[in-house]
Scaffold this active site. Structure first.
Site, PDB file in Angstrom:
ATOM      1  N   GLY A 220      76.351  34.540  80.688  1.00 37.55           N
ATOM      2  CA  GLY A 220      75.413  35.134  81.639  1.00 37.55           C
ATOM      3  C   GLY A 220      75.104  34.196  82.774  1.00 37.55           C
ATOM      4  N   ARG A 222      73.314  31.313  85.209  1.00 35.32           N
ATOM      5  CA  ARG A 222      73.034  29.892  85.046  1.00 35.32           C
ATOM      6  C   ARG A 222      71.570  29.677  84.646  1.00 35.32           C
ATOM      7  NH1 ARG A 222      74.921  25.995  89.784  1.00 35.32           N
ATOM      8  NH2 ARG A 222      73.827  24.091  89.294  1.00 35.32           N
ATOM      9  N   GLY A 224      69.540  31.763  83.089  1.00 36.62           N
ATOM     10  CA  GLY A 224      69.329  32.190  81.705  1.00 36.62           C
ATOM     11  C   GLY A 224      69.902  31.173  80.732  1.00 36.62           C
ATOM     12  N   GLY A 225      71.127  30.750  80.965  1.00 34.21           N
ATOM     13  CA  GLY A 225      71.802  29.803  80.068  1.00 34.21           C
ATOM     14  C   GLY A 225      71.038  28.489  79.969  1.00 34.21           C
ATOM     15  N   GLU A 244      78.235  30.029  78.736  1.00 33.88           N
ATOM     16  CA  GLU A 244      79.233  30.215  79.800  1.00 33.88           C
ATOM     17  C   GLU A 244      78.466  30.767  80.981  1.00 33.88           C
ATOM     18  OE1 GLU A 244      82.557  29.556  79.209  1.00 33.88           O
ATOM     19  OE2 GLU A 244      82.028  28.963  77.175  1.00 33.88           O
ATOM     20  N   CYS A 281      83.112  36.282  86.424  1.00 31.27           N
ATOM     21  CA  CYS A 281      82.790  34.846  86.465  1.00 31.27           C
ATOM     22  C   CYS A 281      83.963  34.061  87.035  1.00 31.27           C
ATOM     23  CB  CYS A 281      82.448  34.366  85.070  1.00 31.27           C
ATOM     24  SG  CYS A 281      83.632  34.915  83.863  1.00 31.27           S
ATOM     25  N   GLU A 363      76.786  30.278  93.567  1.00 29.43           N
ATOM     26  CA  GLU A 363      77.484  31.519  93.221  1.00 29.43           C
ATOM     27  C   GLU A 363      76.756  32.727  93.831  1.00 29.43           C
ATOM     28  OE1 GLU A 363      79.061  33.489  89.068  1.00 29.43           O
ATOM     29  OE2 GLU A 363      76.909  33.279  89.285  1.00 29.43           O
TER      30      GLU A 363
HETATM   31  P1  NAP Z   1      71.698  37.118  82.450  1.00 26.28           P
HETATM   32  O1  NAP Z   1      70.749  37.827  83.314  1.00 26.28           O
HETATM   33  O2  NAP Z   1      71.513  35.655  82.271  1.00 26.28           O
HETATM   34  O3  NAP Z   1      71.606  37.865  81.035  1.00 26.28           O
HETATM   35  C1  NAP Z   1      72.392  37.522  79.903  1.00 26.28           C
HETATM   36  C2  NAP Z   1      71.579  37.783  78.625  1.00 26.28           C
HETATM   37  O4  NAP Z   1      70.670  36.715  78.410  1.00 26.28           O
HETATM   38  C3  NAP Z   1      70.741  39.040  78.627  1.00 26.28           C
HETATM   39  O5  NAP Z   1      70.705  39.574  77.312  1.00 26.28           O
HETATM   40  C4  NAP Z   1      69.365  38.548  79.026  1.00 26.28           C
HETATM   41  O6  NAP Z   1      68.324  39.366  78.537  1.00 26.28           O
HETATM   42  C5  NAP Z   1      69.323  37.193  78.336  1.00 26.28           C
HETATM   43  N1  NAP Z   1      68.477  36.218  79.020  1.00 26.28           N
HETATM   44  C6  NAP Z   1      68.653  35.752  80.292  1.00 26.28           C
HETATM   45  N2  NAP Z   1      67.723  34.814  80.559  1.00 26.28           N
HETATM   46  C7  NAP Z   1      66.955  34.681  79.448  1.00 26.28           C
HETATM   47  C8  NAP Z   1      65.830  33.864  79.116  1.00 26.28           C
HETATM   48  N3  NAP Z   1      65.316  33.012  79.984  1.00 26.28           N
HETATM   49  N4  NAP Z   1      65.292  33.983  77.879  1.00 26.28           N
HETATM   50  C9  NAP Z   1      65.807  34.859  76.986  1.00 26.28           C
HETATM   51  N5  NAP Z   1      66.858  35.661  77.253  1.00 26.28           N
HETATM   52  C10 NAP Z   1      67.433  35.587  78.469  1.00 26.28           C
HETATM   53  O7  NAP Z   1      73.190  37.304  82.947  1.00 26.28           O
HETATM   54  P2  NAP Z   1      73.896  38.623  83.522  1.00 26.28           P
HETATM   55  O8  NAP Z   1      73.289  39.018  84.806  1.00 26.28           O
HETATM   56  O9  NAP Z   1      73.988  39.614  82.460  1.00 26.28           O
HETATM   57  O10 NAP Z   1      75.391  38.159  83.828  1.00 26.28           O
HETATM   58  C11 NAP Z   1      75.855  37.812  85.121  1.00 26.28           C
HETATM   59  C12 NAP Z   1      76.129  36.324  85.196  1.00 26.28           C
HETATM   60  O11 NAP Z   1      76.969  35.962  84.105  1.00 26.28           O
HETATM   61  C13 NAP Z   1      76.863  35.830  86.432  1.00 26.28           C
HETATM   62  O12 NAP Z   1      76.230  34.677  86.936  1.00 26.28           O
HETATM   63  C14 NAP Z   1      78.265  35.481  85.936  1.00 26.28           C
HETATM   64  O13 NAP Z   1      78.951  34.492  86.653  1.00 26.28           O
HETATM   65  C15 NAP Z   1      77.978  35.055  84.532  1.00 26.28           C
HETATM   66  N6  NAP Z   1      79.125  35.235  83.660  1.00 26.28           N
HETATM   67  C16 NAP Z   1      79.744  34.128  83.175  1.00 26.28           C
HETATM   68  C17 NAP Z   1      80.850  34.262  82.370  1.00 26.28           C
HETATM   69  C18 NAP Z   1      81.550  33.049  81.839  1.00 26.28           C
HETATM   70  O14 NAP Z   1      82.348  33.184  80.951  1.00 26.28           O
HETATM   71  N7  NAP Z   1      81.257  31.885  82.353  1.00 26.28           N
HETATM   72  C19 NAP Z   1      81.332  35.536  82.030  1.00 26.28           C
HETATM   73  C20 NAP Z   1      80.676  36.644  82.537  1.00 26.28           C
HETATM   74  C21 NAP Z   1      79.549  36.471  83.344  1.00 26.28           C
HETATM   75  P3  NAP Z   1      67.901  40.745  79.263  1.00 26.28           P
HETATM   76  O15 NAP Z   1      68.877  41.776  78.831  1.00 26.28           O
HETATM   77  O16 NAP Z   1      66.530  40.977  78.734  1.00 26.28           O
HETATM   78  O17 NAP Z   1      67.926  40.472  80.731  1.00 26.28           O
END
Ligand code: NAP
Length: 494
Positions: A220, A222, A224-225, A244, A281, A363
């Site tokens: 997800g 950066r 969040g991670g 990731e 990503c 990004e």
């Molecule tokens: P995201 O908003 O970080 O969400 C990912 C998951 O984590 C969701 O279930 C979210 O919950 C949870 N989450 C995020 N922040 C949290 C926190 N502070 N505390 C607890 N849970 C939290 O990411 P996304 O928008 O789905 O994905 C898009 C991003 O992913 C892009 O930046 C992309 O580059 C990256 N990505 C990376 C890869 C890789 O392999 N490197 C692959 C695909 C995507 P909720 O559902 O409640 O929001």
């Protein structure tokens, strides 16, 4: 209830229930109870379980791909391909587990005559315990409930608790049902797999901080991670987080390649950075081109200006995209080369390497890319060294560019987990040799990959046994080698 929203029509879709506090406690207890029985399951049964999940997903193919399409606006063909990728991944891990040699069993038998005598020492990878998984919005199947993190953790012998993504709740729910059916059909403890949903970040925070959980797989953003990583490190018992995160995937077009095939390169780039509306990503978000690449620029401009509006996965991602592109466009020395149609339009920015600013490497998740025009490859090398860690780095070359690539290769390899030549980074093959990882912030642990068979190692720890009676050893380490796996004896293949 959590409802998905159709990004095209804005329609509220069928919902799934949130997990209550009482249910969540039961989830942790069941998962904890499954650790030992599932961890020592015979390798053939574990492989059968992974194949059964793939079969159950196939049975839901129509329903699950349609749900994914409605919840994410990703095309049906993409959803079909992603489901196939998900089942292929499960079968790849089933084969790995059935073969059994991945545990890297090593045996150094006792040497009683030696002075001092050596004890019998045997070691191998063993399961880490309960794994918490967070999937990303942009891969509702392959990096979600039944995706790579879940498949590799189950293959390692770890019970899994997935925090379902709120951007595609029904799709995740259906994938979860498929896994739960496989658990039942294979007569495994219920706690081997659980799926939880919550209205906000709290449920994810509970997953990361619960003492039963021993590792986290995250795909997800950066932000969040990094917050989950911080949380995991502040636990009384810190645990590993394999996150990731973000990457802009630099791509260098070498001078002779540009001279040889400018139109083909422009078409390839356009296809790659607009694929899935740029929500990959591995999207090539920074492209170095030699000065004087007019045919390339004209071709790309025509393609972008002829392109239609995009629908991004969520309103949050759309807001970030609009803000990110606006910030890029306002930077000094940065021009907009071309924009497509609609509110969410493909955008290409242009900057001279001499005007490079580090904020250009932030990004912008969506269909945009930055072209950086160089006079000389030394400028590219200098900027590459300033970049943060990346999932991929790509070179487009002609034969005459080979010596120049040889010179730039260390910089490309230093910054990225995967170096690609004469291709585009957006495709990530699922195979044993694949590395989908890289230095921070591409991932939180540059020693790991989330795609390919090596992903299994993230959810293991090394266990060593000294002078243990043979009958008490895991089968992989017993003298008779009942699983018939490849092992090292005295450091050499048996
Ligand atoms: P995201 O908003 O970080 O969400 C990912 C998951 O984590 C969701 O279930 C979210 O919950 C949870 N989450 C995020 N922040 C949290 C926190 N502070 N505390 C607890 N849970 C939290 O990411 P996304 O928008 O789905 O994905 C898009 C991003 O992913 C892009 O930046 C992309 O580059 C990256 N990505 C990376 C890869 C890789 O392999 N490197 C692959 C695909 C995507 P909720 O559902 O409640 O929001």
């Amino acid at each position: 209830m959590i409802h998905g929203i159709n990004p095209v029509s804005g329609e509220r879709l069928e919902g799934v229930p949130f997990t209550s506090a009482a249910e969540l406690e039961q989830v942790f207890e069941r998962a904890r109870a499954a650790v030992l029985p599932y961890g020592k399951l015979h390798k053939d049964q574990k492989a059968q379980f992974l194949r059964q999940i793939a079969e159950e997903l196939e049975l839901l193919r129509e329903e699950i791909t349609l749900s994914g399409h409605l919840e994410t606006a990703l095309p049906m063909a993409r959803m079909q391909g992603e489901l196939t990728r998900t089942t292929t991944q499960l079968k790849m891990f089933a084969d790995l587990v059935q073969d059994g040699s991945w545990v890297d069993a090593r045996i150094d038998p006792a040497l009683p005559e030696r002075n001092p005598p050596r004890p019998d020492i045997r070691s191998m990878y063993t399961p880490l315990g309960v794994v918490g998984v967070f999937g990303a919005s942009n891969f509702p199947l392959a990096f979600s409930v039944a995706g790579g993190d879940t498949a590799s953790a189950l293959a390692a012998g770890c019970p899994v608790i997935v925090k379902g993504h709120n951007a595609h709740p029904k799709t995740g729910f259906l994938a979860g049902q498929a896994i739960s059916r496989a658990v039942q059909k294979c007569k495994l403890p219920e706690g081997v797999f659980s799926l939880i949903y919550g209205p906000d970040n709290q449920i994810g925070e509970k997953l990361v901080t619960h003492p039963a959980v021993k590792a986290i797989g995250f795909t997800g953003s950066r932000q969040g991670g990094l917050s989950l990583l911080k949380l995991a490190q502040s636990r009384p018992e810190p645990i590993p987080v394999y996150a990731e995160m973000s990457s802009i995937n630099p791509l260098v077009v070498f001078p002779e390649a540009m001279h040889e095939r400018p139109e083909q390169l422009a078409q390839g780039l356009f296809g790659s950075f607009t694929l899935g509306s740029g929500q990959f990503c591995t999207n090539p978000g920074l492209v170095f081109i030699p000065a004087g690449s007019q045919v390339f620029l004209d071709t790309l401009k025509t393609l972008v200006e002829g392109s239609g509006a995009h629908h991004l996965l969520t309103s949050g991602i759309q807001d970030h995209y609009l803000k990110g592109t606006q910030i890029h466009g306002q930077l000094e020395g940065v021009k907009v080369l071309a924009s497509g149609a609609g509110e969410v339009a493909a955008q290409v920015f242009l900057v001279e390497a001499a005007n490079w600013q580090d904020s250009l490497q932030n990004e912008v998740f969506g269909p945009s890319t930055v072209l950086c025009v160089y006079q000389d490859l030394a400028e590219v090398e200098k900027i590459l060294h300033r970049l943060e860690g990346q999932l991929t780095a790509t070179a487009h070359i002609a034969d005459a560019d080979l010596p120049a690539l040889e010179h730039l290769l260390p910089a490309l390899q230093n910054r990225a987990g995967r170096v690609v030549v004469n291709g585009f980074p957006t495709g990530v093959e699922v195979c044993a040799a694949m590395v989908h990882g890289g230095p921070h912030p591409a991932t939180s642990d540059p020693r790991s990959t989330s795609v390919g068979t090596r992903a299994i190692l993230r959810f293991t720890r090394l266990s060593c046994f000294q002078d243990l009676p043979d009958s008490l050893l895991p089968p992989e380490l017993q003298e008779a080698n009942p699983y018939q796996i490849a092992r090292l004896r005295e450091g050499k293949p048996e």
